[in-house]
Design a protein around this motif. Structure first.
Motif, PDB file in Angstrom:
ATOM      1  N   VAL A 186       9.607  76.909  -2.358  1.00 40.48           N
ATOM      2  CA  VAL A 186       9.485  75.633  -3.011  1.00 40.48           C
ATOM      3  C   VAL A 186       8.315  75.183  -2.418  1.00 40.48           C
ATOM      4  CG1 VAL A 186      10.693  74.442  -1.296  1.00 40.48           C
ATOM      5  CG2 VAL A 186      10.390  73.450  -3.530  1.00 40.48           C
ATOM      6  N   HIS A 211      19.335  67.457  -2.830  1.00 38.91           N
ATOM      7  CA  HIS A 211      19.807  67.919  -4.171  1.00 38.91           C
ATOM      8  C   HIS A 211      20.975  69.121  -4.066  1.00 38.91           C
ATOM      9  CE1 HIS A 211      19.531  68.870  -8.699  1.00 38.91           C
ATOM     10  NE2 HIS A 211      19.798  70.059  -8.139  1.00 38.91           N
ATOM     11  N   LEU A 212      20.806  69.852  -3.087  1.00 39.00           N
ATOM     12  CA  LEU A 212      21.683  70.935  -3.211  1.00 39.00           C
ATOM     13  C   LEU A 212      23.016  70.509  -2.569  1.00 39.00           C
ATOM     14  CD1 LEU A 212      19.418  73.983  -1.586  1.00 39.00           C
ATOM     15  CD2 LEU A 212      20.392  73.725  -4.183  1.00 39.00           C
ATOM     16  N   VAL A 241      25.227  81.972  -4.178  1.00 38.99           N
ATOM     17  CA  VAL A 241      24.974  81.188  -2.761  1.00 38.99           C
ATOM     18  C   VAL A 241      25.894  80.311  -2.689  1.00 38.99           C
ATOM     19  CG1 VAL A 241      23.425  79.910  -1.519  1.00 38.99           C
ATOM     20  CG2 VAL A 241      22.518  82.195  -2.792  1.00 38.99           C
ATOM     21  N   ASP A 242      26.674  80.100  -1.418  1.00 37.41           N
ATOM     22  CA  ASP A 242      27.408  79.084  -0.992  1.00 37.41           C
ATOM     23  C   ASP A 242      26.904  78.010  -0.148  1.00 37.41           C
ATOM     24  OD1 ASP A 242      29.947  80.599  -2.080  1.00 37.41           O
ATOM     25  OD2 ASP A 242      29.453  82.052  -0.378  1.00 37.41           O
ATOM     26  N   ILE A 243      25.907  78.717   0.692  1.00 40.91           N
ATOM     27  CA  ILE A 243      25.302  77.733   1.817  1.00 40.91           C
ATOM     28  C   ILE A 243      23.914  77.865   1.869  1.00 40.91           C
ATOM     29  CG2 ILE A 243      27.327  77.262   3.245  1.00 40.91           C
ATOM     30  CD1 ILE A 243      26.389  79.444   4.907  1.00 40.91           C
ATOM     31  N   ALA A 244      22.959  76.926   2.159  1.00 42.77           N
ATOM     32  CA  ALA A 244      21.587  77.014   2.106  1.00 42.77           C
ATOM     33  C   ALA A 244      20.827  76.590   3.691  1.00 42.77           C
ATOM     34  CB  ALA A 244      21.038  76.096   1.022  1.00 42.77           C
ATOM     35  N   LEU A 245      20.044  77.542   3.863  1.00 39.03           N
ATOM     36  CA  LEU A 245      19.156  77.228   5.119  1.00 39.03           C
ATOM     37  C   LEU A 245      17.721  76.989   4.446  1.00 39.03           C
ATOM     38  CD1 LEU A 245      18.652  77.424   8.347  1.00 39.03           C
ATOM     39  CD2 LEU A 245      17.876  79.690   7.773  1.00 39.03           C
ATOM     40  N   LEU A 246      17.115  75.712   5.007  1.00 33.67           N
ATOM     41  CA  LEU A 246      16.057  75.450   4.523  1.00 33.67           C
ATOM     42  C   LEU A 246      14.862  75.376   5.670  1.00 33.67           C
ATOM     43  CD1 LEU A 246      18.087  73.693   2.746  1.00 33.67           C
ATOM     44  CD2 LEU A 246      16.185  73.047   1.340  1.00 33.67           C
ATOM     45  N   VAL A 247      13.772  75.954   5.509  1.00 36.33           N
ATOM     46  CA  VAL A 247      12.833  76.046   6.683  1.00 36.33           C
ATOM     47  C   VAL A 247      11.574  75.456   6.093  1.00 36.33           C
ATOM     48  CG1 VAL A 247      12.056  77.418   8.665  1.00 36.33           C
ATOM     49  CG2 VAL A 247      14.144  77.865   7.748  1.00 36.33           C
ATOM     50  N   MET A 280      24.656  83.107   2.311  1.00 36.65           N
ATOM     51  CA  MET A 280      23.314  82.149   2.610  1.00 36.65           C
ATOM     52  C   MET A 280      22.167  82.431   1.585  1.00 36.65           C
ATOM     53  SD  MET A 280      22.010  81.343   6.197  1.00 36.65           S
ATOM     54  CE  MET A 280      22.675  79.603   6.805  1.00 36.65           C
ATOM     55  N   VAL A 303      21.591  73.285   5.734  1.00 34.25           N
ATOM     56  CA  VAL A 303      20.882  72.929   7.171  1.00 34.25           C
ATOM     57  C   VAL A 303      19.475  73.078   7.039  1.00 34.25           C
ATOM     58  CG1 VAL A 303      21.468  75.213   8.082  1.00 34.25           C
ATOM     59  CG2 VAL A 303      21.071  73.460   9.678  1.00 34.25           C
ATOM     60  N   MET A 359      20.229  79.727  -7.169  1.00 30.96           N
ATOM     61  CA  MET A 359      21.298  79.783  -6.241  1.00 30.96           C
ATOM     62  C   MET A 359      22.595  80.372  -6.886  1.00 30.96           C
ATOM     63  SD  MET A 359      20.572  77.492  -2.731  1.00 30.96           S
ATOM     64  CE  MET A 359      19.171  78.155  -1.727  1.00 30.96           C
ATOM     65  N   VAL A 393      14.952  68.835  -1.521  1.00 34.95           N
ATOM     66  CA  VAL A 393      15.686  70.098  -2.211  1.00 34.95           C
ATOM     67  C   VAL A 393      17.092  70.098  -1.401  1.00 34.95           C
ATOM     68  CG1 VAL A 393      15.681  72.539  -2.393  1.00 34.95           C
ATOM     69  CG2 VAL A 393      13.669  71.177  -2.652  1.00 34.95           C
ATOM     70  N   ILE A 432      15.780  75.535  -8.010  1.00 37.24           N
ATOM     71  CA  ILE A 432      16.454  76.385  -6.855  1.00 37.24           C
ATOM     72  C   ILE A 432      17.841  76.174  -6.966  1.00 37.24           C
ATOM     73  CG2 ILE A 432      16.527  76.251  -4.170  1.00 37.24           C
ATOM     74  CD1 ILE A 432      13.825  76.620  -4.602  1.00 37.24           C
ATOM     75  N   GLU A 433      18.468  75.245  -7.399  1.00 34.52           N
ATOM     76  CA  GLU A 433      19.843  75.246  -7.492  1.00 34.52           C
ATOM     77  C   GLU A 433      20.449  76.275  -8.390  1.00 34.52           C
ATOM     78  OE1 GLU A 433      21.705  71.454  -9.137  1.00 34.52           O
ATOM     79  OE2 GLU A 433      23.718  72.504  -9.436  1.00 34.52           O
ATOM     80  N   VAL A 468      16.029  73.543   9.268  1.00 32.83           N
ATOM     81  CA  VAL A 468      15.532  74.086  10.569  1.00 32.83           C
ATOM     82  C   VAL A 468      14.125  73.606  10.659  1.00 32.83           C
ATOM     83  CG1 VAL A 468      14.984  75.658  12.518  1.00 32.83           C
ATOM     84  CG2 VAL A 468      17.208  75.760  11.123  1.00 32.83           C
ATOM     85  N   ILE A 481      26.461  72.340  -2.474  1.00 29.88           N
ATOM     86  CA  ILE A 481      25.908  73.583  -1.641  1.00 29.88           C
ATOM     87  C   ILE A 481      25.627  72.929  -0.215  1.00 29.88           C
ATOM     88  CG2 ILE A 481      24.452  75.279  -1.184  1.00 29.88           C
ATOM     89  CD1 ILE A 481      24.032  75.585  -4.083  1.00 29.88           C
ATOM     90  N   PRO A 482      26.617  73.025   0.822  1.00 25.27           N
ATOM     91  CA  PRO A 482      25.971  72.591   2.100  1.00 25.27           C
ATOM     92  C   PRO A 482      24.766  73.256   2.733  1.00 25.27           C
ATOM     93  CG  PRO A 482      28.537  73.324   2.013  1.00 25.27           C
ATOM     94  CD  PRO A 482      27.968  73.799   0.846  1.00 25.27           C
ATOM     95  N   ALA A 502      13.848  71.256  -7.284  1.00 23.37           N
ATOM     96  CA  ALA A 502      15.272  71.208  -6.848  1.00 23.37           C
ATOM     97  C   ALA A 502      16.285  71.626  -7.819  1.00 23.37           C
ATOM     98  CB  ALA A 502      15.762  70.065  -6.439  1.00 23.37           C
ATOM     99  N   PRO A 503      16.312  71.368  -8.967  1.00 25.17           N
ATOM    100  CA  PRO A 503      17.241  71.922  -9.822  1.00 25.17           C
ATOM    101  C   PRO A 503      16.930  73.221 -10.158  1.00 25.17           C
ATOM    102  CG  PRO A 503      16.138  70.073 -10.834  1.00 25.17           C
ATOM    103  CD  PRO A 503      15.518  70.111  -9.735  1.00 25.17           C
TER     104      PRO A 503
END
Lengths: 160, 126
Positions: free
Chosen positions: A126, B7-8, A152-158, A52, B16, A147, B4, A143-144, B18, B13-14, A140-141
């Motif tokens: 970001v 885009h991901l 990285v397989d999955i992302a958490l954005l806060v 992640m 989430v 990753m 973002v 960050i991708e 919060v 790229i899955p 966005a590109p």
């Protein structure tokens, strides 16, 4: 059962900011991003096999620093030294505990417990700003790409 | 960050999110959103409340695993106030009323003067 209410309970920040900036003399309200279609990628492997990456809107440099410094990838060890001056509720709370917006330690505990495979060695910053174009075309590109470098397989954005 | 996330997600790229600004995130439209109904600043749990933070972050993992379609919002059950008494943050944030309308107009005017000066100094960002 709790007492019922007569108004929507959760805050509309779109309404609040329109009224606030309107009262401040800004006549043109901000146009919030809106899309009809939303992309969706299902998980392709179980979480305990996924790595992640975390995206934050906190900054590496203090307010006033150039925009470019607010798009960054940093080793997780630097997650305790971020600047968080931006728009959050300074009266109701504080951001002295970084786990409340960049939960590196809590996620590490989930990794430890076997709920998640691993954390990326870096997290990603970001900038939040008015330019949806810069976010879409530049941030966005980038960050991708970071990753992908970090597997990285999955992302958490806060957002703060 | 909603942009973002989109885009991901489109890149495979899955994701989430919060967050605590429900209307902004849902207006944009994102794949998975864990809504924590707190004042802005602590979407991953109250300060120093390790147990709550662990649960909320666990909720994000669960949402990643279990959502099967986009625009899936899940609201966490945690509440900021202990009772009804401190629900005032909802009104207080960005408050506009008769008690501050004049001050806001004045501050806005002063800010635009500074911004106008900066723009002439070749500063493009708002």
């Amino acid at each position: 059962m709790a007492k019922g209410i007569s108004h929507r309970r959760y805050v509309s920040y779109i309404d609040k900011s329109r009224e606030y900036y309107g009262a401040s003399g800004y006549e043109q309200p901000y146009r919030w991003a809106h899309y009809e279609d939303v992309p969706f990628s299902p998980l392709t492997k179980p979480l305990p096999q996924c790595r992640m990456g975390i995206v934050t809107t906190a900054d590496q440099a203090p307010r006033g620093a150039p925009r470019a410094t607010r798009l960054f990838a940093a080793p997780n060890s630097e997650g305790r030294r971020l600047f968080t001056e931006k728009s959050w509720d300074h009266e109701a709370t504080h951001t002295n505990d970084p786990e409340t917006y960049l939960p590196l330690a809590r996620l590490a505990e989930h990794v430890e417990a076997g709920h998640l495979g691993a954390l990326s060695p870096r997290f990603y910053g970001v900038p939040t700003d008015y330019s949806q174009r810069l976010t879409l075309e530049q941030d966005a590109p980038r960050i991708e790409a970071w990753m992908c470098e970090d597997g990285v397989d999955i992302a958490l954005l806060v957002p703060l | 960050v909603s942009l973002v996330a989109r885009h991901l997600e489109a890149a495979g790229i899955p994701t989430v999110i919060v967050g605590s600004a429900r209307d902004i995130v849902e207006e944009c439209g994102v794949p998975r959103f864990l809504f924590v109904d707190f004042p802005l600043g602590n979407p991953c749990g109250k300060p120093w409340n390790v147990e709550m933070q662990y649960k909320i972050v666990g909720g994000a993992l669960e949402l990643l695993e279990r959502a099967w379609m986009p625009r899936t919002t899940v609201q966490r059950p945690e509440t900021w106030a202990q009772g009804e008494a401190d629900e005032r943050w909802r009104e207080r944030y960005m408050w506009v009323g008769d008690d501050n309308r004049a001050a806001l107009a004045q501050a806005g005017e002063a800010r635009r003067r500074v911004q106008g000066g900066r723009r002439r100094g070749n500063e493009s960002e708002k």
